[in-house]
Design a protein around this motif. Structure first.
Motif, mmCIF file in Angstrom:
data_model
loop_
_atom_site.group_PDB
_atom_site.id
_atom_site.type_symbol
_atom_site.label_atom_id
_atom_site.label_comp_id
_atom_site.label_asym_id
_atom_site.label_seq_id
_atom_site.Cartn_x
_atom_site.Cartn_y
_atom_site.Cartn_z
ATOM 1 N N PHE A 167 0.830 -1.202 0.000
ATOM 2 C CA PHE A 167 0.000 0.000 0.000
ATOM 3 C C PHE A 167 0.867 1.256 0.000
ATOM 4 N N VAL A 168 1.899 1.269 0.824
ATOM 5 C CA VAL A 168 2.805 2.429 0.876
ATOM 6 C C VAL A 168 3.505 2.614 -0.474
ATOM 7 N N ALA A 169 4.012 1.540 -1.040
ATOM 8 C CA ALA A 169 4.680 1.620 -2.348
ATOM 9 C C ALA A 169 3.702 2.061 -3.433
ATOM 10 N N LEU A 170 2.475 1.588 -3.353
ATOM 11 C CA LEU A 170 1.455 1.951 -4.333
ATOM 12 C C LEU A 170 1.129 3.441 -4.251
ATOM 13 N N CYS A 171 1.060 3.983 -3.056
ATOM 14 C CA CYS A 171 0.788 5.425 -2.897
ATOM 15 C C CYS A 171 1.863 6.262 -3.591
ATOM 16 N N VAL A 172 3.116 5.861 -3.439
ATOM 17 C CA VAL A 172 4.221 6.583 -4.081
ATOM 18 C C VAL A 172 4.152 6.406 -5.602
ATOM 19 N N ALA A 173 3.912 5.191 -6.059
ATOM 20 C CA ALA A 173 3.857 4.931 -7.501
ATOM 21 C C ALA A 173 2.721 5.699 -8.169
ATOM 22 N N LEU A 174 1.579 5.780 -7.526
ATOM 23 C CA LEU A 174 0.458 6.522 -8.098
ATOM 24 C C LEU A 174 0.768 8.014 -8.164
ATOM 25 N N ALA A 175 1.428 8.534 -7.143
ATOM 26 C CA ALA A 175 1.797 9.953 -7.149
ATOM 27 C C ALA A 175 2.821 10.263 -8.242
ATOM 28 N N LEU A 176 3.656 9.299 -8.566
ATOM 29 C CA LEU A 176 4.646 9.501 -9.623
ATOM 30 C C LEU A 176 4.050 9.351 -11.023
ATOM 31 N N SER A 177 2.963 8.618 -11.160
ATOM 32 C CA SER A 177 2.450 8.320 -12.495
ATOM 33 C C SER A 177 1.364 9.273 -12.987
ATOM 34 N N VAL A 178 0.745 10.040 -12.106
ATOM 35 C CA VAL A 178 -0.358 10.900 -12.515
ATOM 36 C C VAL A 178 0.155 12.176 -13.184
ATOM 37 N N ARG A 179 -0.637 12.685 -14.107
ATOM 38 C CA ARG A 179 -0.261 13.941 -14.760
ATOM 39 C C ARG A 179 -0.513 15.117 -13.804
ATOM 40 N N PRO A 180 0.220 16.193 -13.980
ATOM 41 C CA PRO A 180 0.114 17.328 -13.046
ATOM 42 C C PRO A 180 -1.291 17.906 -12.911
ATOM 43 N N ALA A 181 -2.083 17.878 -13.945
ATOM 44 C CA ALA A 181 -3.434 18.434 -13.863
ATOM 45 C C ALA A 181 -4.332 17.641 -12.917
ATOM 46 N N ASP A 182 -3.975 16.404 -12.625
ATOM 47 C CA ASP A 182 -4.799 15.535 -11.789
ATOM 48 C C ASP A 182 -4.157 15.221 -10.441
ATOM 49 N N PHE A 183 -3.309 16.103 -9.951
ATOM 50 C CA PHE A 183 -2.669 15.889 -8.653
ATOM 51 C C PHE A 183 -3.700 15.760 -7.528
ATOM 52 N N PHE A 184 -4.781 16.517 -7.600
ATOM 53 C CA PHE A 184 -5.785 16.468 -6.541
ATOM 54 C C PHE A 184 -6.378 15.070 -6.402
ATOM 55 N N THR A 185 -6.643 14.428 -7.522
ATOM 56 C CA THR A 185 -7.223 13.087 -7.502
ATOM 57 C C THR A 185 -6.362 12.130 -6.697
ATOM 58 N N VAL A 186 -5.081 12.133 -6.951
ATOM 59 C CA VAL A 186 -4.170 11.241 -6.232
ATOM 60 C C VAL A 186 -3.931 11.749 -4.815
ATOM 61 N N GLY A 187 -4.002 13.044 -4.614
ATOM 62 C CA GLY A 187 -3.780 13.609 -3.294
ATOM 63 C C GLY A 187 -4.823 13.214 -2.260
ATOM 64 N N VAL A 188 -6.017 12.885 -2.706
ATOM 65 C CA VAL A 188 -7.069 12.457 -1.775
ATOM 66 C C VAL A 188 -7.300 10.950 -1.809
ATOM 67 N N MET A 189 -6.555 10.240 -2.631
ATOM 68 C CA MET A 189 -6.840 8.829 -2.866
ATOM 69 C C MET A 189 -6.432 7.846 -1.771
ATOM 70 N N PRO A 190 -5.290 7.964 -1.091
ATOM 71 C CA PRO A 190 -4.893 6.910 -0.148
ATOM 72 C C PRO A 190 -5.933 6.540 0.911
ATOM 73 N N PRO A 191 -6.546 7.486 1.622
ATOM 74 C CA PRO A 191 -7.552 7.063 2.596
ATOM 75 C C PRO A 191 -8.780 6.421 1.945
ATOM 76 N N LEU A 192 -9.156 6.936 0.781
ATOM 77 C CA LEU A 192 -10.308 6.362 0.095
ATOM 78 C C LEU A 192 -10.026 4.942 -0.383
ATOM 79 N N LEU A 193 -8.810 4.699 -0.853
ATOM 80 C CA LEU A 193 -8.422 3.342 -1.249
ATOM 81 C C LEU A 193 -8.500 2.377 -0.075
#
Length: 142
Positions: A48-74
């Motif tokens: 889960f920790v590794a996945l949080c980092v990988a998702l933050a690295l893979s998202v495009r800059p316009a969608d940072f908010f989506t990944v920024g709120v995702m870990p607790p929701l996941l």
């Protein structure tokens, strides 16, 4: 003059795709952990920790908010699905779904906090890197 792209400048995936990938990967790891150990434990937490980092690295800059709120929701989403099917895995066998989710969240709070902080740190570094690079598309024509 062009500069070499760094790791934190590479993410170009849309937020929806990254969210779907995160949900699929976290559910897969939870099922794998249940299958191997009959518990949601350390394997899930580390992944889960590794996945949080990988998702933050893979998202495009316009969608940072989506990944920024995702870990607790996941984490809540995975634990709701686990609690519906096997509530005894996250809490006591006689616990209801809500109590099992709350127990699971408290038992895995360290992984959530570490994953969330790393995710936000990566997004912060990426935001700084993106804003530091001049945008050549907005350069006025001479």
């Amino acid at each position: 003059m062009t500069h070499a792209r760094r790791l934190w400048e590479e993410g170009r995936q849309p937020g929806r795709e990254v969210a779907a990938l995160g949900a699929a990967a976290s559910l897969t790891v939870a099922v794998l952990d249940l299958w191997l150990t009959d518990d949601v434990g350390l394997l899930f937490d580390l992944t889960f920790v590794a996945l949080c980092v990988a998702l933050a690295l893979s998202v495009r800059p316009a969608d940072f908010f989506t990944v920024g709120v995702m870990p607790p929701l996941l984490l809540v989403g995975v634990f709701v699905l686990v609690a519906v099917s096997r509530p005894g895995v996250l809490g006591h066998p006689e616990d209801g779904t809500v109590q099992a989710v709350i127990t699971g969240m408290s038992q895995h709070s360290v992984a959530l906090v570490v994953g969330y902080l790393l995710c936000l740190a990566v997004l912060f570094v990426r935001q700084r890197a993106v804003s530091a690079v001049p945008d050549t598309r907005r350069t006025p024509a001479r």
